[in-house]
Write an enzyme that holds these catalytic residues in place. Sequence first.
Site, mmCIF file in Angstrom:
data_model
loop_
_atom_site.group_PDB
_atom_site.id
_atom_site.type_symbol
_atom_site.label_atom_id
_atom_site.label_comp_id
_atom_site.label_asym_id
_atom_site.label_seq_id
_atom_site.Cartn_x
_atom_site.Cartn_y
_atom_site.Cartn_z
ATOM 1 C CB SER A 18 -0.925 0.025 1.237
ATOM 2 O OG SER A 18 -0.160 0.141 2.425
ATOM 3 N N GLY A 19 0.235 2.409 -0.120
ATOM 4 C CA GLY A 19 0.907 3.694 0.058
ATOM 5 C C GLY A 19 2.103 3.919 -0.835
ATOM 6 C CE1 TYR A 157 6.907 7.237 10.842
ATOM 7 C CE2 TYR A 157 7.060 9.619 11.050
ATOM 8 C CZ TYR A 157 6.940 8.493 10.259
ATOM 9 O OH TYR A 157 6.855 8.626 8.895
#
Length: 253
Positions: A18-19, A157
């Site tokens: 995905s993405g 992150y």
Amino acid sequence: MSGIDLSGRVALVTGASSGFGERFARVLAAHGAKVVLAARRLDRLEALADELGRDKALPVAMDATDAEALVAAVEAGEQAFGTIDILVNNAGIPDAQRAHKMSLELTDRVLGVNLRAPWVLSCEVARRLIAAKKPGRIVNISSTAHYRYDGGGAALYAVTKTAIARMTEALSVEWAYANINVNAIAPGMFVTEMTDGMFERIGDPRPGLARQRVPEPEGLDTSLLYLVDPASECVTGAVIKVDDGQSARMALK
């Protein structure tokens, strides 16, 4: 960059279900590369491989937290297509939590997917390229979180994406003698599966962005193609920010 010909090249793209990863795989295949599609969701990879053509795309189930699975993905790609000379370390997960509220399990998973996996894959691909005496290109996906973190959650992150940028710089020096170029792209906010949930939480982000839009993944095509093309032979250790002016607008606030 329609003139780029990647015929004879073999690419491994992580997070290809995905993405950004799916987009990167499509772009590389469209320009002639054989592509190893690696991610956890094998059903999506199978569908993408059918679309791209099984003669140029190999779906490989890969858990980015499993070091043996990472090495196995490289081996499977090499057995199918030959030595992998393009690696796109794209797979990543957000944490979306305050640092002190994160469980140890989530901490380990974010570090494993976002940092340990790109390190292990880069070393495995480089080891094989050096043994084969072939040049190669490694493209890591960092983030503009490397440059700026607003304190709203996802601190780990940001830390992992900063580490990816530094890893890019260090490994570019480590493997310069072997003609393995290591670069990174640091995207800003783009429309992806990862940001869908974020938009649900924070609402429409467009009014606060410099161009009042959230770009589609196609906006990274030319950066990726440049970094894997011979034209960028002298570019290694670079971190290219692609954020549609978002960071500049935020800095003015």
